[in-house]
Design a protein around this motif. Sequence first.
Motif, short mmCIF file in Angstrom:
data_model
loop_
_atom_site.label_atom_id
_atom_site.label_comp_id
_atom_site.label_asym_id
_atom_site.label_seq_id
_atom_site.Cartn_x
_atom_site.Cartn_y
_atom_site.Cartn_z
N ASN A 6 0.82 -1.21 0.00
CA ASN A 6 0.00 0.00 0.00
C ASN A 6 0.86 1.26 0.00
OD1 ASN A 6 -2.28 1.60 -0.10
ND2 ASN A 6 -2.81 1.36 2.06
N GLU A 7 1.87 1.26 -0.85
CA GLU A 7 2.71 2.46 -0.99
C GLU A 7 1.90 3.65 -1.51
OE1 GLU A 7 5.60 -1.03 -1.56
OE2 GLU A 7 3.53 -0.55 -2.08
N ASN A 8 0.80 3.40 -2.18
CA ASN A 8 -0.03 4.48 -2.72
C ASN A 8 -0.98 5.07 -1.68
OD1 ASN A 8 1.16 4.08 -5.19
ND2 ASN A 8 -0.55 2.97 -6.09
N ASN A 9 -0.92 4.57 -0.46
CA ASN A 9 -1.76 5.09 0.62
C ASN A 9 -3.24 5.09 0.25
OD1 ASN A 9 0.42 5.60 2.34
ND2 ASN A 9 0.75 7.63 1.47
N LEU A 10 -3.71 3.97 -0.27
CA LEU A 10 -5.13 3.83 -0.57
C LEU A 10 -5.82 3.29 0.66
CD1 LEU A 10 -7.52 3.93 -2.49
CD2 LEU A 10 -6.89 1.66 -3.33
N PHE A 11 -6.59 4.15 1.31
CA PHE A 11 -7.34 3.77 2.50
C PHE A 11 -8.79 4.23 2.32
CE2 PHE A 11 -3.66 2.78 5.04
CZ PHE A 11 -2.69 3.72 4.70
N ASN A 12 -9.72 3.44 2.79
CA ASN A 12 -11.08 3.92 2.98
C ASN A 12 -11.80 2.97 3.92
OD1 ASN A 12 -12.45 1.80 1.43
ND2 ASN A 12 -11.83 2.88 -0.43
N SER A 13 -12.97 3.38 4.36
CA SER A 13 -13.75 2.55 5.29
C SER A 13 -14.96 1.94 4.59
CB SER A 13 -14.19 3.39 6.50
OG SER A 13 -14.95 4.51 6.09
N ASP A 14 -14.83 1.71 3.28
CA ASP A 14 -15.88 1.03 2.53
C ASP A 14 -15.72 -0.49 2.65
OD1 ASP A 14 -16.72 3.50 1.69
OD2 ASP A 14 -15.81 3.37 -0.30
N ASN A 15 -16.73 -1.21 2.22
CA ASN A 15 -16.62 -2.65 2.07
C ASN A 15 -17.41 -3.06 0.84
OD1 ASN A 15 -16.56 -5.45 2.19
ND2 ASN A 15 -16.52 -5.46 4.43
N ILE A 16 -16.72 -3.17 -0.28
CA ILE A 16 -17.37 -3.45 -1.55
C ILE A 16 -18.05 -4.81 -1.58
CG2 ILE A 16 -15.25 -4.38 -2.55
CD1 ILE A 16 -16.11 -3.20 -5.23
N ILE A 17 -17.62 -5.75 -0.75
CA ILE A 17 -18.24 -7.08 -0.75
C ILE A 17 -19.53 -7.08 0.06
CG2 ILE A 17 -17.95 -9.50 -0.08
CD1 ILE A 17 -14.98 -9.24 -0.60
N VAL A 18 -19.45 -6.64 1.30
CA VAL A 18 -20.59 -6.72 2.20
C VAL A 18 -21.56 -5.55 2.02
CG1 VAL A 18 -21.27 -6.72 4.64
CG2 VAL A 18 -19.29 -8.05 3.89
N TYR A 65 -5.36 -1.35 1.24
CA TYR A 65 -5.61 -2.01 -0.04
C TYR A 65 -4.30 -2.21 -0.78
CZ TYR A 65 -10.54 -0.72 0.50
OH TYR A 65 -11.82 -0.58 0.96
N VAL A 66 -4.12 -3.40 -1.34
CA VAL A 66 -3.06 -3.63 -2.32
C VAL A 66 -3.70 -4.30 -3.53
CG1 VAL A 66 -1.30 -3.85 -0.51
CG2 VAL A 66 -2.37 -5.91 -1.44
N GLY A 67 -3.01 -4.20 -4.65
CA GLY A 67 -3.60 -4.71 -5.88
C GLY A 67 -4.47 -3.64 -6.52
#
Length: 490
Positions: free
Chosen positions: A227-239, A253-255
Amino acid sequence: MGRNTRKRRTPLATKVIAGAAALAIGGGGLVWANFYASAHEKNGGHNVTKSRQSQIATINCPDVGLELSDVPERAREGVAKELALLDKQITDAYTRLADTRRAQAGDSNFVANAILGPLKSKRTATLDRISINIKRVGGQAPDDLDRLAECQGVPADQTGNGGGGQDGGQDGGQDGGDNGNGAAGPFAEDFINIKDVQPNSRDLQNGLAANGDTGSTGSFTTRCGVNENNLFNSDNIIVAPGVDNGAHHTHDYVGNQGNTAFASDEDLANADTTCQNQNDKSTYYWPVLRLQDGTQEFDANDLGGGAEGNVGKILKAEQAEIKFVGNKAGDVVAMPKFIRIITGDAKAFTNGLANANTSFSCTGFEDRQVTDKYVICPEGSQVVRTSNFQSCWDGQNIDSANHRDHVAFVREDGSCPDGFQAIPQLQVRLVYDVPAPTIENGQIKNPYAVDGFPEQLHKPITDHNDFINVMDDDLMNQVVQCINSGRDCE
């Protein structure tokens, strides 16, 4: 750190401190010792026994999502939004619980009348809308769904794992801080010295690796960074697809770099990826690990962050090892594109252990794994979080209504349940450089913890890991060929 725009509200920590509800831990039992002492001093005849009877540590609500195993595809989006609303209602109720300790001390019926009663009413209305969503498209909603409306207060001396039904220890009188989170935890009882863990003693079978010395013995490693790109959020795309802050805690998040609650499968397929192999656009995500050291992170005032009790310095993994392995009973078949798999349970503290599945260890001691404790590692050793995913697939569905029924864990011999077939098992190993916390007089100093729903008290048993397969077909076939032929590829 990167920032994702989120609605804000007064941080839970601020509310609790303003309410004079200092949290303490003594002998394993959660008590609000500072508050009760001060209340007694100010009110000479105050009945301390009555105060202790009104101590409610957290709220335990039935997990409606786990009960919904048969939701028609056309109803799932609407049902998911209502389930997310149920989570928000619990979070809001817990915030009120943490903000009203003084009122609770003076009225043993306060929690039932002012928190649990209104919560039941809100949940009843939401459950009714879930039923309407299902029936509108010709589905069959459970007749007794409203039985899941009522929630329980978990007494402060019964905060053991598995829904508050186990005795967490005797009430203690030691003063203690709340580690700045204003919610609860982690506490000294949540930590163990890795040297006190017996080798090979982990008793949760769900975490068994699918592979062994027989069957499909190869592996495929994908390298996607930390996560070098500092992608953070409090979402949950699955649930909670389509719901802002559906997780109520922050994820690493990675990938895949297009991962928000509002991303479609097409959006994910067209997004960038941090994986070295650009044909792997899968999304791999997990709750962030934080050091509760008073650091004001980018989300200190945001929902999912400090507004819901998740505070302190976010610790990025030093290593994120993502590997797919085989099955010791035979060959594996390709995963379908866009399959969703969740391992572990973010609500295991109140749900119980049925779906709990991740473990903590230390480098140099990885034959010692624990699921219900955070580990204290010796100098020179690093904290390790490990997740071994379900590796049996029903052969038809990329998801299910409760996000669990379409996949299963292998049996101990490597075989899959009837009707399921073996797929590559995802194994995620995260290594962190964490300053070792210390325990003094029953109090934990400088603890670390995974983010979670506030009512889950930051228990280690709630750790979890999420995955959506967005490999292209050629790469997935390569993964399968490597595993089935016994080769180690990347």
